[in-house]
Structures are given as structure tokens and as C-alpha cells.
Design a protein around this motif. Structure first.
Motif, PDB file in Angstrom:
ATOM      1  N   TYR A  54      58.506  22.028  66.863  1.00  0.00           N
ATOM      2  CA  TYR A  54      59.663  21.330  66.308  1.00  0.00           C
ATOM      3  C   TYR A  54      60.060  21.923  64.959  1.00  0.00           C
ATOM      4  O   TYR A  54      61.249  22.032  64.657  1.00  0.00           O
ATOM      5  CB  TYR A  54      59.351  19.843  66.136  1.00  0.00           C
ATOM      6  CG  TYR A  54      60.449  19.101  65.410  1.00  0.00           C
ATOM      7  CD1 TYR A  54      61.632  18.757  66.063  1.00  0.00           C
ATOM      8  CD2 TYR A  54      60.314  18.777  64.060  1.00  0.00           C
ATOM      9  CE1 TYR A  54      62.654  18.101  65.390  1.00  0.00           C
ATOM     10  CE2 TYR A  54      61.317  18.119  63.383  1.00  0.00           C
ATOM     11  CZ  TYR A  54      62.496  17.783  64.061  1.00  0.00           C
ATOM     12  OH  TYR A  54      63.509  17.140  63.371  1.00  0.00           O
ATOM     13  N   GLU A  55      59.068  22.327  64.158  1.00  0.00           N
ATOM     14  CA  GLU A  55      59.354  22.894  62.837  1.00  0.00           C
ATOM     15  C   GLU A  55      60.195  24.156  62.959  1.00  0.00           C
ATOM     16  O   GLU A  55      61.152  24.358  62.202  1.00  0.00           O
ATOM     17  CB  GLU A  55      58.051  23.209  62.098  1.00  0.00           C
ATOM     18  CG  GLU A  55      57.284  21.982  61.627  1.00  0.00           C
ATOM     19  CD  GLU A  55      56.599  21.233  62.763  1.00  0.00           C
ATOM     20  OE1 GLU A  55      56.417  21.830  63.857  1.00  0.00           O
ATOM     21  OE2 GLU A  55      56.244  20.061  62.555  1.00  0.00           O
ATOM     22  N   THR A  56      59.853  25.017  63.919  1.00  0.00           N
ATOM     23  CA  THR A  56      60.612  26.251  64.125  1.00  0.00           C
ATOM     24  C   THR A  56      62.020  25.941  64.606  1.00  0.00           C
ATOM     25  O   THR A  56      63.001  26.514  64.118  1.00  0.00           O
ATOM     26  CB  THR A  56      59.906  27.142  65.159  1.00  0.00           C
ATOM     27  OG1 THR A  56      58.592  27.460  64.691  1.00  0.00           O
ATOM     28  CG2 THR A  56      60.685  28.429  65.387  1.00  0.00           C
ATOM     29  N   ASN A  58      63.689  23.228  64.130  1.00  0.00           N
ATOM     30  CA  ASN A  58      64.439  22.509  63.098  1.00  0.00           C
ATOM     31  C   ASN A  58      64.895  23.416  61.957  1.00  0.00           C
ATOM     32  O   ASN A  58      65.758  23.024  61.175  1.00  0.00           O
ATOM     33  CB  ASN A  58      63.596  21.358  62.535  1.00  0.00           C
ATOM     34  CG  ASN A  58      64.442  20.336  61.804  1.00  0.00           C
ATOM     35  OD1 ASN A  58      65.501  19.931  62.306  1.00  0.00           O
ATOM     36  ND2 ASN A  58      64.017  19.912  60.631  1.00  0.00           N
ATOM     37  N   GLU A  59      64.332  24.606  61.841  1.00  0.00           N
ATOM     38  CA  GLU A  59      64.792  25.556  60.832  1.00  0.00           C
ATOM     39  C   GLU A  59      66.274  25.848  61.000  1.00  0.00           C
ATOM     40  O   GLU A  59      67.000  26.046  60.032  1.00  0.00           O
ATOM     41  CB  GLU A  59      63.989  26.862  60.922  1.00  0.00           C
ATOM     42  CG  GLU A  59      62.595  26.791  60.337  1.00  0.00           C
ATOM     43  CD  GLU A  59      62.605  26.577  58.835  1.00  0.00           C
ATOM     44  OE1 GLU A  59      63.494  27.119  58.167  1.00  0.00           O
ATOM     45  OE2 GLU A  59      61.721  25.849  58.334  1.00  0.00           O
ATOM     46  N   GLY A  60      66.720  25.881  62.251  1.00  0.00           N
ATOM     47  CA  GLY A  60      68.138  26.110  62.499  1.00  0.00           C
ATOM     48  C   GLY A  60      68.893  24.828  62.747  1.00  0.00           C
ATOM     49  O   GLY A  60      70.005  24.633  62.246  1.00  0.00           O
ATOM     50  N   ALA A  61      68.288  23.927  63.523  1.00  0.00           N
ATOM     51  CA  ALA A  61      68.976  22.694  63.914  1.00  0.00           C
ATOM     52  C   ALA A  61      69.215  21.746  62.747  1.00  0.00           C
ATOM     53  O   ALA A  61      70.086  20.871  62.822  1.00  0.00           O
ATOM     54  CB  ALA A  61      68.174  21.979  65.006  1.00  0.00           C
ATOM     55  N   GLN A  62      68.467  21.906  61.645  1.00  0.00           N
ATOM     56  CA  GLN A  62      68.629  21.002  60.509  1.00  0.00           C
ATOM     57  C   GLN A  62      70.038  21.045  59.926  1.00  0.00           C
ATOM     58  O   GLN A  62      70.488  20.084  59.311  1.00  0.00           O
ATOM     59  CB  GLN A  62      67.621  21.359  59.418  1.00  0.00           C
ATOM     60  CG  GLN A  62      67.830  22.744  58.810  1.00  0.00           C
ATOM     61  CD  GLN A  62      66.890  23.021  57.655  1.00  0.00           C
ATOM     62  OE1 GLN A  62      66.549  22.129  56.904  1.00  0.00           O
ATOM     63  NE2 GLN A  62      66.453  24.280  57.535  1.00  0.00           N
ATOM     64  N   TRP A  63      70.720  22.169  60.136  1.00  0.00           N
ATOM     65  CA  TRP A  63      72.082  22.276  59.590  1.00  0.00           C
ATOM     66  C   TRP A  63      73.041  21.329  60.279  1.00  0.00           C
ATOM     67  O   TRP A  63      74.047  20.920  59.702  1.00  0.00           O
ATOM     68  CB  TRP A  63      72.567  23.722  59.696  1.00  0.00           C
ATOM     69  CG  TRP A  63      71.744  24.637  58.850  1.00  0.00           C
ATOM     70  CD1 TRP A  63      70.789  25.526  59.278  1.00  0.00           C
ATOM     71  CD2 TRP A  63      71.739  24.711  57.421  1.00  0.00           C
ATOM     72  NE1 TRP A  63      70.205  26.154  58.214  1.00  0.00           N
ATOM     73  CE2 TRP A  63      70.773  25.679  57.048  1.00  0.00           C
ATOM     74  CE3 TRP A  63      72.466  24.057  56.420  1.00  0.00           C
ATOM     75  CZ2 TRP A  63      70.520  25.996  55.729  1.00  0.00           C
ATOM     76  CZ3 TRP A  63      72.205  24.387  55.102  1.00  0.00           C
ATOM     77  CH2 TRP A  63      71.244  25.345  54.765  1.00  0.00           C
TER      78      TRP A  63
END
Length: 229
Positions: A54-56, A58-63
């Protein structure tokens, strides 16, 4: 490099699934085909099957999450366009939203007690009916876990959007004002998106109901929790 690539793919994957689900929902407007239901389910399945953390992802999806704030502010446009209607029905809207907000917090507290949830989960559940950024702040103030609150908020929004139309049919709720208050107070931003499917006015009332509910909960949640305990 692989992490950056995975993050970028995660962002595109989320957008792609949502756009595809949105098109499917427009063609077949069934509750179980809602993009807000299909998108997270498919993402969980894909991440589980591919082994991507999830961390990987979310690096992109957090935007996408960061756009929640500007999206909420954008609700000001329909508010401005329907200002006279809002002014005319201000008393009814405010009273309904305040009543709904209190009931949401109290019912959440009693539900947590009935389910024998521990203290942190119980307090995390209380602000579930308001928009995510403010709900997480409220959760932190009253001793909850903000990340868990975010999960409860998403679940509430999805369920509210799914159940809302059935509630309107059962209780014969046909007015745009009533529809807007119903979705905005009980299902925050997700409900507001659903309200706009009925009419622009319903969506507008829902957006202001969502904002009022969030501000009211922010100010009263600590007092209500102290009273209940």
C-alpha cells in the motif's frame, strides 16, 4: 526507479479504474455498480494479487487524496448560483443539519458500545458522517485514530449513497431541499456527488449541509463525548 514507476502506475491505475467504472455506471445506474464501490474493491484485489504494498501504491495515489480539499472548495460555485434559495430555506436547513449531526454522533457512540469496541475505535467511529479532512482532525482531538476514522468515513459515504435512494422512496422524499440535507448530513462528499445526480439544487444543498455538519461536529464532538462518558 522501480518504486517511482510503481507509484506512477498506481496513480494511473486508480484514475483508469474510476473512469471506466464511471462510464459503466452512467450506462447501467445500479447501486452495486457505483464507482465509489467498484474502484476500491478492484484496487484491493489488484494490490493483493500483485504483491504491491500500500505504501508504494500510495506514493502516487496520494495526489488524488490531496485534491479532496480543492474539490470541497469547488462546491462554492453552485452555492453562489443558488444563494437566494439557500437564504430562503436557511432556518430549515440549519435545524435539520444540526439535528442530524447530533444523532449521527450519539448513534455512533452507542453503536460502538453495543459492539463492545475498545475506546480508540469507539472514538474513531464518532465523526464518521463528516468529510474526511475534518473528521480526521475531530478524531485526533477526541482521542481516536485518524486513519481508522478515514476508513469509517469512506464506508459511511458509500453506504449512505447506496441506501439514500431507498430511504427517499420509502419516506417519499421528493423535494430538492430535503434530498440535499439527507445526503449531505449523512454521507458527506460521497453523498453530495449522489445528490447532484438528482438535481443541481439537491447537490448544492447537500454541499452546504456537508460543510455545516462538519463545522458543527468539529465544535461539539468533544462535548458530546465527554457527556456520553
Amino acid at each position: 526507479m522501480n518504486i517511482l514507476l510503481s507509484a506512477f502506475v498506481g496513480l494511473l491505475l486508480t484514475i483508469g479504474i474510476y473512469v471506466g467504472a464511471k462510464r459503466l455506471y452512467r450506462r447501467f445506474p445500479k447501486v452495486y455498480l457505483s464507482p465509489l464501490l467498484i474502484t476500491p474493491v478492484l484496487l484491493v484485489v489488484i494490490l493483493t494479487q500483485t504483491g504491491v504494498s500500500y505504501e508504494t501504491y500510495n506514493e502516487g495515489a496520494q495526489w488524488i487524496s490531496k485534491l479532496l480539499g480543492p474539490a470541497t472548495i469547488a462546491f462554492a460555485v453552485p452555492l453562489y448560483k443558488n444563494f437566494q434559495t439557500l437564504k430562503k430555506h436557511a432556518a430549515e436547513i440549519m435545524l435539520s443539519v444540526l439535528t442530524g449531526s447530533v444523532l449521527a454522533m450519539v448513534s455512533s457512540a452507542f453503536l460502538a458500545k453495543w459492539m463492545h469496541l475498545n475506546s480508540s475505535l469507539a472514538t474513531s467511529l464518532v465523526p464518521r458522517s463528516i468529510t474526511t479532512p475534518i473528521a480526521m482532525n475531530v478524531s485526533e482531538v477526541i482521542g481516536g485514530v485518524p486513519n481508522m476514522t478515514a476508513v469509517f468515513v469512506i464506508m459511511t459515504g458509500i453506504l449512505g449513497s447506496m441506501i439514500g435512494p431507498a430511504v427517499m422512496r420509502i419516506f417519499r422524499i421528493r423535494g430538492d431541499i430535503a434530498r440535499g440535507v439527507l445526503f449531505g448530513t449523512s454521507a458527506h462528499g460521497t453523498g453530495t456527488s449522489k445528490a447532484f445526480e438528482f438535481s443541481s439544487l439537491s447537490g448544492t444543498i447537500s454541499s452546504i449541509s456537508m460543510i455545516v455538519a462538519a463545522l458543527f461536529t468539529l465544535g461539539t464532538a468533544p462535548l458530546i463525548m465527554a457527556f456520553l462518558h
